[in-house]
Design an enzyme around this catalytic site. Sequence first.
Site, PDB file in Angstrom:
ATOM      1  N   ASP A 135     -47.277  28.712  52.505  1.00 32.36           N
ATOM      2  CA  ASP A 135     -46.139  28.022  51.885  1.00 32.36           C
ATOM      3  C   ASP A 135     -46.673  27.046  50.848  1.00 32.36           C
ATOM      4  O   ASP A 135     -47.791  26.553  50.979  1.00 32.36           O
ATOM      5  CB  ASP A 135     -45.315  27.272  52.947  1.00 32.36           C
ATOM      6  CG  ASP A 135     -43.865  27.065  52.522  1.00 32.36           C
ATOM      7  OD1 ASP A 135     -42.978  27.693  53.144  1.00 32.36           O
ATOM      8  OD2 ASP A 135     -43.626  26.283  51.571  1.00 32.36           O
ATOM      9  N   VAL A 195     -47.246  30.934  45.145  1.00 37.55           N
ATOM     10  CA  VAL A 195     -47.322  32.403  45.004  1.00 37.55           C
ATOM     11  C   VAL A 195     -47.164  32.878  43.559  1.00 37.55           C
ATOM     12  O   VAL A 195     -47.300  34.061  43.274  1.00 37.55           O
ATOM     13  CB  VAL A 195     -46.290  33.126  45.915  1.00 37.55           C
ATOM     14  CG1 VAL A 195     -46.706  33.056  47.366  1.00 37.55           C
ATOM     15  CG2 VAL A 195     -44.890  32.588  45.688  1.00 37.55           C
ATOM     16  N   TYR A 219     -30.865  35.200  39.691  1.00 38.03           N
ATOM     17  CA  TYR A 219     -31.168  35.636  41.063  1.00 38.03           C
ATOM     18  C   TYR A 219     -30.771  37.098  41.268  1.00 38.03           C
ATOM     19  O   TYR A 219     -31.532  37.888  41.842  1.00 38.03           O
ATOM     20  CB  TYR A 219     -30.438  34.716  42.038  1.00 38.03           C
ATOM     21  CG  TYR A 219     -30.763  34.923  43.501  1.00 38.03           C
ATOM     22  CD1 TYR A 219     -31.950  34.423  44.048  1.00 38.03           C
ATOM     23  CD2 TYR A 219     -29.880  35.588  44.348  1.00 38.03           C
ATOM     24  CE1 TYR A 219     -32.243  34.601  45.390  1.00 38.03           C
ATOM     25  CE2 TYR A 219     -30.166  35.768  45.690  1.00 38.03           C
ATOM     26  CZ  TYR A 219     -31.344  35.272  46.204  1.00 38.03           C
ATOM     27  OH  TYR A 219     -31.635  35.439  47.540  1.00 38.03           O
ATOM     28  N   THR A 279     -25.733  36.283  52.838  1.00 38.47           N
ATOM     29  CA  THR A 279     -25.906  34.822  52.945  1.00 38.47           C
ATOM     30  C   THR A 279     -26.398  34.449  54.343  1.00 38.47           C
ATOM     31  O   THR A 279     -25.801  34.831  55.344  1.00 38.47           O
ATOM     32  CB  THR A 279     -24.591  34.111  52.579  1.00 38.47           C
ATOM     33  OG1 THR A 279     -24.498  34.088  51.166  1.00 38.47           O
ATOM     34  CG2 THR A 279     -24.541  32.687  53.098  1.00 38.47           C
ATOM     35  N   THR A 280     -27.495  33.734  54.325  1.00 40.79           N
ATOM     36  CA  THR A 280     -28.172  33.352  55.573  1.00 40.79           C
ATOM     37  C   THR A 280     -28.311  31.840  55.565  1.00 40.79           C
ATOM     38  O   THR A 280     -28.585  31.242  54.507  1.00 40.79           O
ATOM     39  CB  THR A 280     -29.563  34.041  55.620  1.00 40.79           C
ATOM     40  OG1 THR A 280     -29.365  35.453  55.457  1.00 40.79           O
ATOM     41  CG2 THR A 280     -30.269  33.784  56.941  1.00 40.79           C
TER      42      THR A 280
END
Length: 252
Positions: free
Chosen positions: A36, A63, A154, A186-187
């Site tokens: 992360d 990343v 997105y 959607t989470t």
Amino acid sequence: MRLKYKVAIITGSGSGIGKAAALMFAREGAKVIVADIDEAAAKKTVEEIKIQGGESTFFQVDVTKELQVKQMIDVTEERFGRLDVLFNNAGMQNIGSILEVKEEDWNKVFDVNVKSVFFCSRHAVPLMIRNGGGSIINVSSVAGVVGVPKLAAYCAAKGAVALLTKNMALDLASHKIRVNCLVPGTTLTPLIQDLLKTDDTEEKRRARLAKYPIGRYGNPEDIAAAALFLASDEASFITGSSLVVDGGMTAM
Ligand code: 1HS
């Protein structure tokens, strides 16, 4: 245990879906590299895995920076000697139509969501080949399948991830590397909070939830469970697929 003896890198595993997957993969016997950009968050995930009795280590990585990604793979090889699963989970969202999104934000969304898959995979694949194959899991979105208002960059980026997944599946099949993507709806994670904040009336909140026939949004564990399946040998004949985990959103 479904991932016994396997080594897994999960990007963005300091929070949200990545963190849920890190805890779940470790419970299934995997050694997990918690990667992360937020070092404190990654360390916290590692601590929670240790409390569960699992084995893991953290690696701070941006990343979007190829050198850092390469170092993450080098450290994985030094520490664990192999790599079986790469869960390209790190992602970000930017709110706005094409009339609103700034060029720098467009680029950032593509770098974090798409270029990261290119960087992480290209450095992970040689190590996977050395240990005889592996499983790569990318994260697309319902917003990569249907248009979602105010998510121009997105939507475009997640559509790209879905097609890159198919390309990678074809190019890597002969190396026994399976490549699949998740298609979450959607989470309830930190990533979605900015979008949900745009629902500033009860009517808007109700309208968004009404897109989900199952009557709720996803939990990180709902998506992590699908990632676990794709990571495991139970999915050994599955490559190039999109596993939709969206409470029925794209079935409408
Ligand atoms: C954040 C995740 O990829 C989903 S974007 C979908 C937003 S909506 O279906 O709740 O409008």
